[in-house]
Design an enzyme around this catalytic site. Structure first.
Site, mmCIF file in Angstrom:
data_model
loop_
_atom_site.group_PDB
_atom_site.id
_atom_site.type_symbol
_atom_site.label_atom_id
_atom_site.label_comp_id
_atom_site.label_asym_id
_atom_site.label_seq_id
_atom_site.Cartn_x
_atom_site.Cartn_y
_atom_site.Cartn_z
ATOM 1 N N CYS A 91 -14.142 -50.804 3.417
ATOM 2 C CA CYS A 91 -14.109 -49.915 4.227
ATOM 3 C C CYS A 91 -13.044 -49.565 5.501
ATOM 4 C CB CYS A 91 -15.450 -50.044 5.192
ATOM 5 S SG CYS A 91 -15.942 -48.697 6.296
ATOM 6 N N HIS B 57 -23.492 -44.345 2.577
ATOM 7 C CA HIS B 57 -22.237 -44.584 3.468
ATOM 8 C C HIS B 57 -21.434 -43.389 3.445
ATOM 9 C CE1 HIS B 57 -18.047 -45.967 4.505
ATOM 10 N NE2 HIS B 57 -18.649 -47.203 4.931
ATOM 11 N N GLU C 53 -27.839 -52.873 4.025
ATOM 12 C CA GLU C 53 -26.306 -52.686 4.800
ATOM 13 C C GLU C 53 -25.563 -51.933 3.810
ATOM 14 O OE1 GLU C 53 -23.181 -52.142 6.345
ATOM 15 O OE2 GLU C 53 -24.224 -53.338 7.776
ATOM 16 N N LYS C 54 -25.220 -50.556 4.253
ATOM 17 C CA LYS C 54 -24.477 -49.826 3.575
ATOM 18 C C LYS C 54 -23.095 -50.038 3.007
ATOM 19 C CE LYS C 54 -22.982 -47.191 7.830
ATOM 20 N NZ LYS C 54 -23.447 -46.451 8.465
ATOM 21 N N HIS C 55 -22.569 -51.186 3.571
ATOM 22 C CA HIS C 55 -21.144 -51.673 3.163
ATOM 23 C C HIS C 55 -21.093 -52.475 2.015
ATOM 24 C CE1 HIS C 55 -20.393 -50.392 7.125
ATOM 25 N NE2 HIS C 55 -19.384 -49.701 6.735
ATOM 26 N N HIS D 37 -14.909 -50.565 8.874
ATOM 27 C CA HIS D 37 -15.578 -51.951 9.060
ATOM 28 C C HIS D 37 -15.109 -53.277 8.158
ATOM 29 C CE1 HIS D 37 -18.155 -48.672 10.430
ATOM 30 N NE2 HIS D 37 -18.303 -49.356 11.573
ATOM 31 N N HIS E 36 -13.966 -42.113 7.885
ATOM 32 C CA HIS E 36 -14.731 -43.132 7.682
ATOM 33 C C HIS E 36 -15.119 -43.107 6.046
ATOM 34 C CE1 HIS E 36 -18.486 -45.622 8.780
ATOM 35 N NE2 HIS E 36 -17.717 -46.352 7.918
#
Length: 130
Positions: A115, A45, A15-17, A118, A51
């Site tokens: 983020c 990311h 998961e990139k976050h 997100h 973003h």
């Protein structure tokens, strides 16, 4: 609603976050050691005007202590913004930070990030003493 309910967690490898916390698993007591926190370590990311990661915050919770302690707060404020338009700016910051700290007892490092699309994410890593 509790603050902790606003944070999402996952494995930073998928998961990139999720903040990836990198430091030795065991360190010498009362001696400075480096810690690197990054996002998108395995899966990149985006870093665009639309973003991006705005900040990373780090805390330390000593083993057996009721309280946690803020270690640092790091803001990333350049994401290609410009009067010419989105992503036309001359500067970008990257969502990676390296700092040093020293601890007197074992405990847990906690990193949180935000983020702009997100929301809030967190991860943690136990740090023992040698």
């Amino acid at each position: 609603m509790k603050m902790c309910d606003m944070f999402q967690t996952a494995d930073w490898k998928t998961e990139k976050h999720v903040p990836a916390i990198e430091c030795d698993d065991a360190v010498a007591a009362d001696a400075f050691f480096p810690v690197t926190v990054s996002l998108g370590k395995e899966i990149a990311h985006p870093n665009t005007t639309e973003h991006h990661i705005r900040w990373i915050r780090c805390y330390f919770k000593p083993e057996g202590d009721k309280f946690s302690y803020e270690v640092g707060s790091f803001e990333f404020t350049a994401h290609g913004e410009c009067a010419k338009g989105p992503n036309e700016g001359p500067v970008y910051t990257n969502h990676t930070v390296t700092f040093q700290l020293k601890i007197k007892t074992p405990g847990v490092l906690v990193a949180s990030s935000f983020c702009n699309i997100h929301g809030l994410w967190e991860s943690s890593k136990a740090v023992a003493l040698k």
